[in-house]
Write a protein that holds these residues in place. Structure first.
Motif, mmCIF file in Angstrom:
data_model
loop_
_atom_site.group_PDB
_atom_site.id
_atom_site.type_symbol
_atom_site.label_atom_id
_atom_site.label_comp_id
_atom_site.label_asym_id
_atom_site.label_seq_id
_atom_site.Cartn_x
_atom_site.Cartn_y
_atom_site.Cartn_z
ATOM 1 N N UNK A 65 63.015 -5.104 18.620
ATOM 2 C CA UNK A 65 63.704 -5.087 17.337
ATOM 3 C C UNK A 65 63.320 -3.907 16.460
ATOM 4 N N UNK A 66 62.283 -3.165 16.865
ATOM 5 C CA UNK A 66 61.746 -2.101 16.019
ATOM 6 C C UNK A 66 61.703 -0.776 16.782
ATOM 7 N N UNK A 67 61.729 0.314 15.999
ATOM 8 C CA UNK A 67 61.533 1.632 16.571
ATOM 9 C C UNK A 67 62.518 1.922 17.683
ATOM 10 N N UNK A 68 61.992 2.425 18.805
ATOM 11 C CA UNK A 68 62.840 2.804 19.931
ATOM 12 C C UNK A 68 62.923 1.726 21.006
ATOM 13 N N UNK A 69 62.308 0.571 20.757
ATOM 14 C CA UNK A 69 62.398 -0.546 21.694
ATOM 15 C C UNK A 69 63.726 -1.273 21.505
ATOM 16 N N UNK A 70 64.203 -1.916 22.580
ATOM 17 C CA UNK A 70 65.466 -2.649 22.502
ATOM 18 C C UNK A 70 65.451 -3.657 21.360
ATOM 19 N N UNK A 71 66.617 -3.863 20.783
ATOM 20 C CA UNK A 71 66.773 -4.802 19.670
ATOM 21 C C UNK A 71 67.127 -6.181 20.237
ATOM 22 N N UNK A 72 66.100 -7.000 20.439
ATOM 23 C CA UNK A 72 66.239 -8.293 21.087
ATOM 24 C C UNK A 72 65.768 -9.382 20.137
ATOM 25 N N UNK A 73 66.504 -10.489 20.094
ATOM 26 C CA UNK A 73 66.160 -11.620 19.231
ATOM 27 C C UNK A 73 66.166 -12.889 20.065
ATOM 28 N N UNK A 74 65.193 -13.770 19.843
ATOM 29 C CA UNK A 74 65.156 -15.087 20.479
ATOM 30 C C UNK A 74 65.327 -16.136 19.389
ATOM 31 N N UNK A 75 66.243 -17.066 19.592
ATOM 32 C CA UNK A 75 66.527 -18.087 18.593
ATOM 33 C C UNK A 75 65.907 -19.423 19.008
ATOM 34 N N UNK A 76 65.638 -20.266 18.008
ATOM 35 C CA UNK A 76 65.154 -21.609 18.287
ATOM 36 C C UNK A 76 63.689 -21.683 18.655
ATOM 37 N N UNK A 77 62.957 -20.607 18.450
ATOM 38 C CA UNK A 77 61.542 -20.581 18.767
ATOM 39 C C UNK A 77 60.782 -19.930 17.618
ATOM 40 N N UNK A 78 59.472 -20.023 17.670
ATOM 41 C CA UNK A 78 58.677 -19.401 16.619
ATOM 42 C C UNK A 78 58.826 -17.884 16.708
ATOM 43 N N UNK A 79 58.571 -17.179 15.609
ATOM 44 C CA UNK A 79 58.677 -15.711 15.650
ATOM 45 C C UNK A 79 57.590 -15.055 16.481
ATOM 46 N N UNK A 80 56.616 -15.836 16.932
ATOM 47 C CA UNK A 80 55.495 -15.278 17.690
ATOM 48 C C UNK A 80 55.658 -15.452 19.195
ATOM 49 N N UNK A 81 56.220 -16.573 19.604
ATOM 50 C CA UNK A 81 56.188 -16.967 21.011
ATOM 51 C C UNK A 81 56.748 -15.896 21.948
#
Length: 282
Positions: A65-81
């Motif tokens: 999600x940041x910098x030059x890394x792919x912008x990937x989001x996971x839903x339904x889970x903690x922001x850490x897992x």
């Protein structure tokens, strides 16, 4: 910064931007950046990397999600897992000389603390710089860092609460602003907060910080006296249930890694040395 290497690693299909510096045979250090708008590894840690690389192998990825890394989001889970799993996958592919000292700032610090809860990957120690593990943020942090406003001036306000100044940080502000415009960054930051209007709230059980007491690696936290973004007495919540966590205080804002990089590097060397002593006694 010419001695800093940059490349990409495929981690479970996520193209991950990663920086590295220092002797590959030296003790490894993994640095995790903050989670504010426009963040990336070099903005959080550039000067600290240069310092620590003199006697460590330093690795600093851009988180999903940041910098030059792919912008990937996971839903339904903690922001850490999912981020912990991603970092575990990255470390499996890197040829590091043993377990790393894991250090994060702000959200990255919370990731380091969460990693220590379950030994998410082989690690020599876990250190948070101003990251609380999630709770105990003040309203300023929740409001200003929540919804992106158009323009560079908003990013300048974000940097100001991270560093308590904008003096001498024009380049930093410009780079954060440019990062905030990268396709996918806005969506990655905002979309996890979107909820169906008819969906009932879900209660999430979280046994943090009590589980820190069961950690099998040395844990340290660096707090700063001029931090505007967290409750000043938040360490008492951790100390009450996890007296094994070592707290260190220094002068500076929420992100001293940006404003006081050499002081942070010096503090980290002491923490790493203490951790080696603790590990040798086990």
């Amino acid at each position: 910064m010419s001695d800093v290497e940059h490349g990409f690693v495929d981690v479970g299909g996520i193209r991950t931007s990663c920086y590295a510096a220092g002797d590959p045979t030296a003790t490894p250090v993994l640095l995790l950046h903050d989670g504010a708008w426009g963040a990336d590894a070099m903005l959080s840690w550039g000067d600290v990397i240069s310092d620590l690389a003199a006697d460590h192998r330093v690795v600093a990825p851009d988180l999903p999600g940041f910098g030059q890394t792919d912008k990937v989001v996971m839903f339904g889970r903690s922001p850490y897992e999912h981020r912990l799993r991603h970092i575990a996958g990255l470390l499996e592919q890197l040829d590091l000389n043993g377990p790393a000292h894991v250090v994060g700032t702000s959200f990255g610090g919370s990731l380091a603390l969460r990693a220590a809860l379950g030994s998410a990957w082989p690690m020599a120690s876990a250190t948070s710089v101003a990251g609380t593990g999630g709770p105990w943020r003040v309203d300023l942090a929740k409001q200003l860092l929540a919804d992106l406003e158009p323009g560079r001036n908003y990013i300048a306000r974000v940097v100001e609460v991270l560093t308590n100044t904008t003096s001498g940080l024009d380049d930093h502000i410009d780079r954060r602003y440019e990062n905030s415009l990268i396709p996918g960054h806005y969506a990655a930051m905002v979309s996890p907060r979107l909820k169906h209007p008819d969906a009932a709230p879900t209660a999430v059980h979280d046994d943090y910080p009590a589980r820190l007491a069961d950690a099998t690696v040395p844990i340290s936290v660096i707090t700063t006296r001029q931090d505007q973004l967290v409750e000043p007495d938040w360490p008492r919540h951790v100390q009450a249930v996890a007296p094994n966590v070592a707290f260190h205080q220094m002068e500076g804002p929420h992100s001293p890694n940006i404003t006081h990089p050499n002081e942070v590097a010096a503090a980290l060397r002491v923490i790493f040395s203490d951790a080696r002593g603790a590990n040798s006694e086990v």
